[in-house]
Design a protein around this motif. Structure first.
Motif, PDB file in Angstrom:
ATOM      1  N   THR A  31       4.390  13.875   1.803  1.00 46.96           N
ATOM      2  CA  THR A  31       3.135  14.316   1.208  1.00 46.96           C
ATOM      3  C   THR A  31       2.223  14.896   2.280  1.00 46.96           C
ATOM      4  OG1 THR A  31       1.229  13.607  -0.123  1.00 46.96           O
ATOM      5  CG2 THR A  31       2.090  12.027   1.455  1.00 46.96           C
ATOM      6  N   GLY A  32       1.330  15.790   1.865  1.00 48.21           N
ATOM      7  CA  GLY A  32       0.335  16.332   2.792  1.00 48.21           C
ATOM      8  C   GLY A  32       0.505  17.805   3.069  1.00 48.21           C
ATOM      9  N   GLY A  33      -0.558  18.421   3.596  1.00 49.01           N
ATOM     10  CA  GLY A  33      -0.543  19.850   3.853  1.00 49.01           C
ATOM     11  C   GLY A  33      -0.510  20.218   5.318  1.00 49.01           C
ATOM     12  N   PHE A  34      -1.191  19.463   6.172  1.00 50.37           N
ATOM     13  CA  PHE A  34      -1.243  19.766   7.605  1.00 50.37           C
ATOM     14  C   PHE A  34       0.028  19.274   8.281  1.00 50.37           C
ATOM     15  CE2 PHE A  34      -2.921  18.658  11.958  1.00 50.37           C
ATOM     16  CZ  PHE A  34      -3.134  19.959  12.378  1.00 50.37           C
ATOM     17  N   VAL A  35       0.353  18.029   8.054  1.00 51.82           N
ATOM     18  CA  VAL A  35       1.621  17.443   8.488  1.00 51.82           C
ATOM     19  C   VAL A  35       2.202  16.700   7.293  1.00 51.82           C
ATOM     20  CG1 VAL A  35       2.738  15.789  10.022  1.00 51.82           C
ATOM     21  CG2 VAL A  35       0.831  17.159  10.876  1.00 51.82           C
ATOM     22  N   HIS A  36       3.449  16.988   6.968  1.00 48.57           N
ATOM     23  CA  HIS A  36       4.103  16.305   5.856  1.00 48.57           C
ATOM     24  C   HIS A  36       4.521  14.916   6.313  1.00 48.57           C
ATOM     25  CE1 HIS A  36       3.906  20.018   3.734  1.00 48.57           C
ATOM     26  NE2 HIS A  36       4.780  20.633   4.500  1.00 48.57           N
ATOM     27  N   LEU A  37       3.992  13.910   5.642  1.00 54.21           N
ATOM     28  CA  LEU A  37       4.192  12.530   6.063  1.00 54.21           C
ATOM     29  C   LEU A  37       5.146  11.799   5.130  1.00 54.21           C
ATOM     30  CD1 LEU A  37       0.502  11.513   6.872  1.00 54.21           C
ATOM     31  CD2 LEU A  37       2.242  12.358   8.458  1.00 54.21           C
ATOM     32  N   SER A  38       6.048  11.027   5.727  1.00 57.54           N
ATOM     33  CA  SER A  38       6.950  10.163   4.970  1.00 57.54           C
ATOM     34  C   SER A  38       6.281   8.810   4.741  1.00 57.54           C
ATOM     35  CB  SER A  38       8.250   9.967   5.741  1.00 57.54           C
ATOM     36  OG  SER A  38       8.011   9.234   6.938  1.00 57.54           O
ATOM     37  N   ALA A  39       6.917   7.984   3.942  1.00 60.57           N
ATOM     38  CA  ALA A  39       6.404   6.629   3.726  1.00 60.57           C
ATOM     39  C   ALA A  39       6.330   5.857   5.047  1.00 60.57           C
ATOM     40  CB  ALA A  39       7.286   5.895   2.722  1.00 60.57           C
ATOM     41  N   GLN A  40       7.312   6.062   5.902  1.00 64.01           N
ATOM     42  CA  GLN A  40       7.313   5.388   7.202  1.00 64.01           C
ATOM     43  C   GLN A  40       6.140   5.872   8.067  1.00 64.01           C
ATOM     44  OE1 GLN A  40      11.007   5.721   9.342  1.00 64.01           O
ATOM     45  NE2 GLN A  40      10.240   4.680  11.164  1.00 64.01           N
ATOM     46  N   ASP A  41       5.866   7.178   8.027  1.00 67.59           N
ATOM     47  CA  ASP A  41       4.728   7.718   8.773  1.00 67.59           C
ATOM     48  C   ASP A  41       3.415   7.079   8.305  1.00 67.59           C
ATOM     49  OD1 ASP A  41       6.386   9.491  10.158  1.00 67.59           O
ATOM     50  OD2 ASP A  41       6.122  11.084   8.674  1.00 67.59           O
ATOM     51  N   ILE A  42       3.263   6.962   7.002  1.00 69.10           N
ATOM     52  CA  ILE A  42       2.026   6.414   6.449  1.00 69.10           C
ATOM     53  C   ILE A  42       1.886   4.942   6.811  1.00 69.10           C
ATOM     54  CG2 ILE A  42       0.839   5.860   4.287  1.00 69.10           C
ATOM     55  CD1 ILE A  42       1.942   8.564   3.227  1.00 69.10           C
ATOM     56  N   ALA A  43       2.994   4.222   6.825  1.00 67.57           N
ATOM     57  CA  ALA A  43       2.948   2.827   7.264  1.00 67.57           C
ATOM     58  C   ALA A  43       2.458   2.732   8.705  1.00 67.57           C
ATOM     59  CB  ALA A  43       4.327   2.191   7.126  1.00 67.57           C
ATOM     60  N   THR A  44       2.896   3.671   9.544  1.00 71.51           N
ATOM     61  CA  THR A  44       2.444   3.688  10.940  1.00 71.51           C
ATOM     62  C   THR A  44       0.947   3.963  11.023  1.00 71.51           C
ATOM     63  OG1 THR A  44       4.621   4.447  11.685  1.00 71.51           O
ATOM     64  CG2 THR A  44       2.768   4.787  13.188  1.00 71.51           C
ATOM     65  N   ILE A  45       0.460   4.876  10.190  1.00 73.37           N
ATOM     66  CA  ILE A  45      -0.986   5.173  10.178  1.00 73.37           C
ATOM     67  C   ILE A  45      -1.776   3.955   9.755  1.00 73.37           C
ATOM     68  CG2 ILE A  45      -2.767   6.535   9.006  1.00 73.37           C
ATOM     69  CD1 ILE A  45      -0.706   8.863   8.970  1.00 73.37           C
TER      70      ILE A  45
ATOM     71  N   LEU B  87       0.830  -1.208   0.000  1.00 71.56           N
ATOM     72  CA  LEU B  87       0.000   0.000   0.000  1.00 71.56           C
ATOM     73  C   LEU B  87       0.862   1.255   0.000  1.00 71.56           C
ATOM     74  CD1 LEU B  87      -2.619  -1.168   2.648  1.00 71.56           C
ATOM     75  CD2 LEU B  87      -3.118  -0.733   0.232  1.00 71.56           C
ATOM     76  N   VAL B  88       1.894   1.252   0.837  1.00 73.34           N
ATOM     77  CA  VAL B  88       2.784   2.413   0.932  1.00 73.34           C
ATOM     78  C   VAL B  88       3.553   2.608  -0.370  1.00 73.34           C
ATOM     79  CG1 VAL B  88       4.787   3.372   2.132  1.00 73.34           C
ATOM     80  CG2 VAL B  88       2.980   2.228   3.439  1.00 73.34           C
ATOM     81  N   GLU B  89       4.046   1.523  -0.928  1.00 77.39           N
ATOM     82  CA  GLU B  89       4.829   1.618  -2.164  1.00 77.39           C
ATOM     83  C   GLU B  89       3.996   2.199  -3.306  1.00 77.39           C
ATOM     84  OE1 GLU B  89       7.447  -1.219  -5.208  1.00 77.39           O
ATOM     85  OE2 GLU B  89       6.413  -2.100  -3.483  1.00 77.39           O
ATOM     86  N   LYS B  90       2.730   1.789  -3.388  1.00 75.48           N
ATOM     87  CA  LYS B  90       1.875   2.247  -4.479  1.00 75.48           C
ATOM     88  C   LYS B  90       1.545   3.731  -4.379  1.00 75.48           C
ATOM     89  CE  LYS B  90      -1.501  -0.526  -5.730  1.00 75.48           C
ATOM     90  NZ  LYS B  90      -1.181  -0.819  -7.135  1.00 75.48           N
ATOM     91  N   LEU B  91       1.707   4.314  -3.186  1.00 75.22           N
ATOM     92  CA  LEU B  91       1.521   5.761  -3.055  1.00 75.22           C
ATOM     93  C   LEU B  91       2.565   6.548  -3.834  1.00 75.22           C
ATOM     94  CD1 LEU B  91       0.514   6.172   0.682  1.00 75.22           C
ATOM     95  CD2 LEU B  91      -0.666   7.231  -1.225  1.00 75.22           C
ATOM     96  N   GLY B  92       3.712   5.938  -4.049  1.00 74.89           N
ATOM     97  CA  GLY B  92       4.743   6.561  -4.878  1.00 74.89           C
ATOM     98  C   GLY B  92       5.465   7.722  -4.227  1.00 74.89           C
ATOM     99  N   ILE B  93       5.559   7.722  -2.912  1.00 78.25           N
ATOM    100  CA  ILE B  93       6.222   8.826  -2.213  1.00 78.25           C
ATOM    101  C   ILE B  93       7.744   8.706  -2.284  1.00 78.25           C
ATOM    102  CG2 ILE B  93       6.545   9.949   0.037  1.00 78.25           C
ATOM    103  CD1 ILE B  93       3.746   8.980   0.757  1.00 78.25           C
ATOM    104  N   GLY B  94       8.243   7.478  -2.228  1.00 77.35           N
ATOM    105  CA  GLY B  94       9.693   7.266  -2.208  1.00 77.35           C
ATOM    106  C   GLY B  94      10.299   7.841  -0.948  1.00 77.35           C
TER     107      GLY B  94
END
Length: 392
Positions: A370-384, A359-366
């Motif tokens: 990404t984001g406007g309120f808090v800038h999230l890394s791939a690791q952050d998104i995995a935690t979410i 799921l994280v890889e398909k977001l294509g963040i590398g």
């Protein structure tokens, strides 16, 4: 408040039996050959498509049809629609359905005059220079696509879900008859309500200061949804409650509640990968993702989350420990979602924790964020995703 320009040219025709005005509205906006684009057979079985055909015919407007739009609309049908419009010399698209149908219509509209692949515009930032005009007859209050310039579609090969936004894609008109939503199952109604609330929250959580007017507008839409959603689930034929929800869906996403303030949209991006991979309802995916996102980012601005808790959910402010108030508000949101029949974790959604890396890889963040309120890394998104997997 930030500087802003607000452009929302769509003409809304609201109320009972307004679908009979379809021909009149298409003619008003210059359509002479129409593609009627719709989803499942229910639009045909209910007699709605017949009403639309009659209305167009009475106004001397020719038409062709393309049904079969699915939730999370697919590129394969869009390519078919583009070719059909070219072959039939269609100059106006009339979408009869919910957000998926409207988004598919927008993709066809931008694809017809474009020499390349319509997918070139999705997730790339490529500017839309030209598109066929579209109108909508809304049958599901949810996505707000009837009043926005946004479109989200899925590429079947690889299961990628991406979006595009352009004022060229704003509908010329949208017909909103709340009675058309009365036959929706409770689950679909709740999914739509969740999407509406998510559209507001994506704007509510902002880094822009002194935005009281749009804060209050956001809160008004949220309070409306909290009141009316349980009512329509208990009383599916309640016209007034349906009407309030239908207009709330439009207001939530035509950006009147988001002007002059930074916005986020991470929850939508994170959810898109869930509905692309598992083909779940977008609103159901948001019910799982958005409270998890809130739990991960709330410390970025505890007082904004505490404000939500107090103003929207009626929590008592704990000035000595605002974190407690903020977290109480998030739990109230999750509890509300559960009360209207929404899933709140991966198991209930049908998602798998072992798929999180995919799921994280398909977001294509590398290595970016990404984001406007808090800038999230791939690791952050995995935690979410992991928070969402284990939510209770």
């Amino acid at each position: 408040m930030d500087n802003f320009q607000f452009y929302s040219p769509t003409e809304f025709v609201f109320g009972r039996d307004t679908e009979t005005k379809a021909g009149e509205m298409v003619k008003k906006y210059g359509g002479t050959k129409v593609l009627i684009h719709y989803g499942s057979g229910s639009a045909v079985k209910s007699g709605l498509i017949a009403k639309v055909r009659n209305s167009l015919s009475e106004c001397g407007i020719e038409f062709t049809e393309l049904g079969g739009v699915q939730p999370n609309p697919r590129d394969t049908l869009i390519y078919k629609g583009i070719q059909l419009c070219r072959d039939e010399k269609v100059d106006f698209i009339l979408s009869v359905g919910g957000g998926s149908c409207i988004d598919s219509s927008k993709a066809i509209a931008l694809g017809v005059p474009y020499d390349g692949d319509f997918w070139d515009f999705y997730g790339t930032g490529k500017e839309v220079e030209n598109a066929l005009p579209i109108g909508t007859i809304l049958t599901i209050a949810a996505a707000g696509s009837e009043g926005s310039g946004a479109s989200v579609v899925t590429k079947e090969e690889g299961s990628f879900k991406r979006d595009v936004g352009s004022d060229k894609l704003r509908p010329r008109f949208s017909i909103l008859d709340p009675e058309l939503t009365c036959s929706l199952p409770a689950y679909q109604t709740a999914c739509g309500a969740t999407d509406i609330m998510a559209h507001v929250f994506e704007r509510y959580f902002t880094n822009t200061h002194e935005v009281e007017i749009t804060d209050r507008l956001c809160e008004a839409v949220l309070l409306t949804m909290i009141k009316e959603t349980p009512r329509v689930i208990a009383q599916p034929d309640n016209y007034e409650a349906r009407a309030n929800i239908m207009w709330a869906g439009t207001v939530a996403h035509n950006d009147i509640v988001g002007v002059g303030r930074s916005q986020d949209w991470n929850s939508h991006r994170i959810e898109h990968e869930l509905s692309a991979l598992y083909d779940c309802a977008h609103g159901a995916g948001l019910a799982v993702v958005m409270p998890a996102w809130m739990e991960f980012v709330y410390k970025h601005n505890v007082m904004r989350f505490a404000q939500m808790a107090v103003r929207v959910w009626g929590c008592q402010m704990n000035f000595e420990n605002p974190d407690e108030t903020a977290l109480e508000g998030i739990q109230c949101f999750r509890g509300f979602l559960r009360s209207i029949g929404m899933p709140i974790n991966f198991k209930e959604l049908g998602a798998k924790e072992e798929d999180i890396p995919q799921l994280v890889e398909k977001l294509g963040i590398g290595d970016g964020k990404t984001g406007g309120f808090v800038h999230l890394s791939a690791q952050d998104i995995a935690t979410i995703y992991r928070i969402a997997a284990h939510a209770e």
